[in-house]
Write a protein that holds these residues in place. Sequence first.
Motif, short mmCIF file in Angstrom:
data_model
loop_
_atom_site.label_atom_id
_atom_site.label_comp_id
_atom_site.label_asym_id
_atom_site.label_seq_id
_atom_site.Cartn_x
_atom_site.Cartn_y
_atom_site.Cartn_z
N PHE A 357 28.24 -5.19 -8.70
CA PHE A 357 27.84 -3.83 -8.33
C PHE A 357 28.52 -3.35 -7.05
N LEU A 358 29.31 -4.23 -6.47
CA LEU A 358 29.84 -3.96 -5.13
C LEU A 358 31.36 -3.92 -5.13
N ALA A 359 31.91 -3.24 -4.14
CA ALA A 359 33.37 -3.22 -3.98
C ALA A 359 33.70 -3.69 -2.57
N SER A 360 34.49 -4.71 -2.48
CA SER A 360 34.98 -5.20 -1.19
C SER A 360 33.87 -5.20 -0.13
N TYR A 361 32.81 -5.91 -0.43
CA TYR A 361 31.61 -5.76 0.40
C TYR A 361 31.58 -6.73 1.57
N ILE A 362 30.71 -6.38 2.48
CA ILE A 362 30.44 -7.26 3.62
C ILE A 362 29.12 -7.97 3.36
N PHE A 363 29.11 -9.26 3.61
CA PHE A 363 27.88 -10.03 3.49
C PHE A 363 27.32 -10.22 4.90
N LEU A 364 26.04 -9.91 5.03
CA LEU A 364 25.39 -10.02 6.34
C LEU A 364 24.13 -10.86 6.20
N ALA A 365 24.01 -11.89 7.00
CA ALA A 365 22.77 -12.68 7.01
C ALA A 365 22.24 -12.70 8.44
N VAL A 366 21.08 -12.14 8.62
CA VAL A 366 20.44 -12.17 9.94
C VAL A 366 19.30 -13.17 9.84
N GLY A 367 19.41 -14.25 10.57
CA GLY A 367 18.53 -15.38 10.32
C GLY A 367 19.12 -16.11 9.12
N ARG A 368 18.48 -17.17 8.72
CA ARG A 368 19.02 -17.91 7.57
C ARG A 368 18.56 -17.26 6.28
N VAL A 369 19.42 -17.26 5.32
CA VAL A 369 19.06 -16.63 4.04
C VAL A 369 17.84 -17.33 3.47
N GLY A 370 16.85 -16.55 3.15
CA GLY A 370 15.66 -17.11 2.51
C GLY A 370 14.72 -17.82 3.46
N SER A 371 14.98 -17.75 4.75
CA SER A 371 14.06 -18.43 5.66
C SER A 371 12.89 -17.51 6.00
N SER A 372 11.82 -18.11 6.45
CA SER A 372 10.70 -17.30 6.91
C SER A 372 10.83 -17.17 8.42
N ARG A 559 20.72 -27.31 6.81
CA ARG A 559 20.74 -25.85 6.77
C ARG A 559 20.88 -25.39 5.33
N PHE A 560 20.01 -24.52 4.91
CA PHE A 560 20.05 -24.12 3.51
C PHE A 560 20.43 -22.68 3.38
N GLY A 561 21.09 -22.41 2.33
CA GLY A 561 21.16 -21.05 1.83
C GLY A 561 21.79 -19.98 2.68
N GLY A 562 22.01 -20.19 3.96
CA GLY A 562 22.43 -19.09 4.82
C GLY A 562 23.89 -18.76 4.64
N ARG A 563 24.30 -18.44 3.46
CA ARG A 563 25.71 -18.36 3.15
C ARG A 563 26.05 -17.26 2.19
N ASP A 564 27.22 -16.72 2.43
CA ASP A 564 27.85 -15.84 1.46
C ASP A 564 28.41 -16.74 0.37
#
Length: 609
Positions: A357-372, A559-564
């Motif tokens: 659904f995206l074109a040349s997108y930027i991935f942004l993770a603030v905190g770790r992906v999926g963390s509480s 470290r889990f999940g915090g990734r593009d």
Amino acid sequence: MRTSWADLSANSAAENASSAPSVNKGRIGSTSAATRPAYVPPHLRNRPPSAVPAPAPVPAYSGPASNTVHGGSHWAGPRNEYRPGYGGGRGNRSGGWDRGREREVNPFAEDDETEQPFTEQENTGINFDAYEDIPVETSGDNVPPPVNTFAEIDLGESLNRNIQRCKYVRPTPVQRHAIPISLGGRDLMACAQTGSGKTAAFCFPIISGIMRGQPVQRPQRGARTAYPLALILSPTRELSMQIHEEARKFSYETGVRVVVAYGGAPINQQLRELERGVDILVATPGRLVDLLERARVSLQMIRYLALDEADRMLDMGFEPQIRKIVEQMDMPPPGVRQTMLFSATFPKEIQRLASDFLASYIFLAVGRVGSSTDLIIQRVEFVLESDKRSHLMDLLHAQRANGVQGKQALTLVFVETKKGADSLEHWLCLNGFPATTIHGDRSQQEREYALRSFKSGNTPILVATDVAARGLDIPHVAHVVNFDLPNDIDDYVHRIGRTGRAGKTGLATAFFNENNASMARALADLMQESNQEVPAWLSRFAARSSFGGGRNRRSGGGRFGGRDYRREGSMNRGGSDYYSGGYSSGGYGASSGGYGGGGYGPGVTSAWD
Ligand SMILES: Nc1ncnc2c1ncn2[C@@H]1O[C@H](COP(=O)(O)OP(=O)(O)OP(=O)(O)O)[C@@H](O)[C@H]1O
């Protein structure tokens, strides 16, 4: 009076418009200047007459001739310079305020009228220090730099006024990063913790972009077809209503009109609202498909698409509907529209799907992906099924004893099934604890009433299925109890995220027993990641457990999940590195009663929609 300004400014700006040269050439659906209705730029539609600048000669517009966003910026035009009075554009009734007929209700006044049982102001006490050390990851080409203040971002005067009215003093971390990216015209996949201000992060650039964007001439296809410029999709009715309320505040007196459409409510009222004009449509997928099939909405003019709770929107339950809306109707393709995906959790498999659904997108993770967030104190207690009710009672008694002025703090209790919700509510009421319930078997009216009653503190206990797990921003929820744990650690993250929002602290208690063994590892890892104390017995369960059940993504440890996902080279699909067994039992969209019965087949009602 403020409301009459709209009419006056509309008239005066419309007059100005007719004398100004057109800069609206070559856009989608443009018609000849002679036949165009007078255009009033959104930012002028609700201004007092004194605020409407004189009809100065309009400088040649140096920005893009269309709204294409191929890596370019919407901001090539002169910043800080609104262009009053240019001709053409959005005169028909499917866009913007239906000027002269309607007065914009002040959404902030509605707030004041709402019962405020709690004295604390919602947003003044945000603890930004809580966010100081938060790790941020961005990937993609030419990532625009973050900002530190709202003043650094050129959002426009009226939007800035609304930010002040909301008492937002500084942008939250996700806003600092996401807003410049979106204002730069870039597609975005953003992951940030629950309660960290993602709604504003996608609303501000959309509103600002519409205010400043090229004026639009809606096609004359059918007078009753609405042509929104932005579409915000969310998985539940209540969340769509909440986003609508927020977006109305942010867009107050900007001239940008926001309409909401969701299932379970009479469609006629929503149709009338759409007929009055719409710039931003907030919708649940089911109701939107209905409107599209009736040709009452066309997506042909969409410039901005935002999916809130994007991972939920693209999981097995919703994906077909979302594909239909985004790919099989008349919405402009990626690269022509700008697409923003937001959630607190983003499994890699979903990231991969989302990239369609995206074109040349930027991935942004603030905190770790999926963390509480660390702001939520998490407790896990071993409680046999048969002891759950008495255990809950003990918690509630203790809480009442500690309550302020004898008031019960707001407590949200998550259960697995709709029947379970009703029966627990009944039992709580019998035992002197005013409770209400929200789930997919209740009518929409009942659901809304329950939510209001909970928010106001009249029934300070809300028993809910997963329909209330995502996105709902209910101030003063002190305690989330997972009476039944979900099968999916991401659902757990969203559920506990109903407390500890906007920098405030909260408490989450989970009842765990052998039935939840498959969650042990994921839960222990998540708690560890969030600096919580993991009980020794849970660690033992975790060590024993295999990974067959829920989406136990933490198997690799550390470290889990915090990734593009694009950074990982190849996807490890179905492997044990990430979400092993994720699509099997209890995986996406396959949960049993918690999701209100799924509801994705014909004739089946969904709690999510
Ligand atoms: N810059 C800010 N300053 C103060 N408060 C803010 C700011 N931005 C947002 N908030 C408040 O923070 C609260 C949480 O925001 P929001 O509901 O957008 O969170 P979210 O990240 O979407 O959460 P979830 O993942 O649960 O959907 C809201 O009450 C909102 O008004």
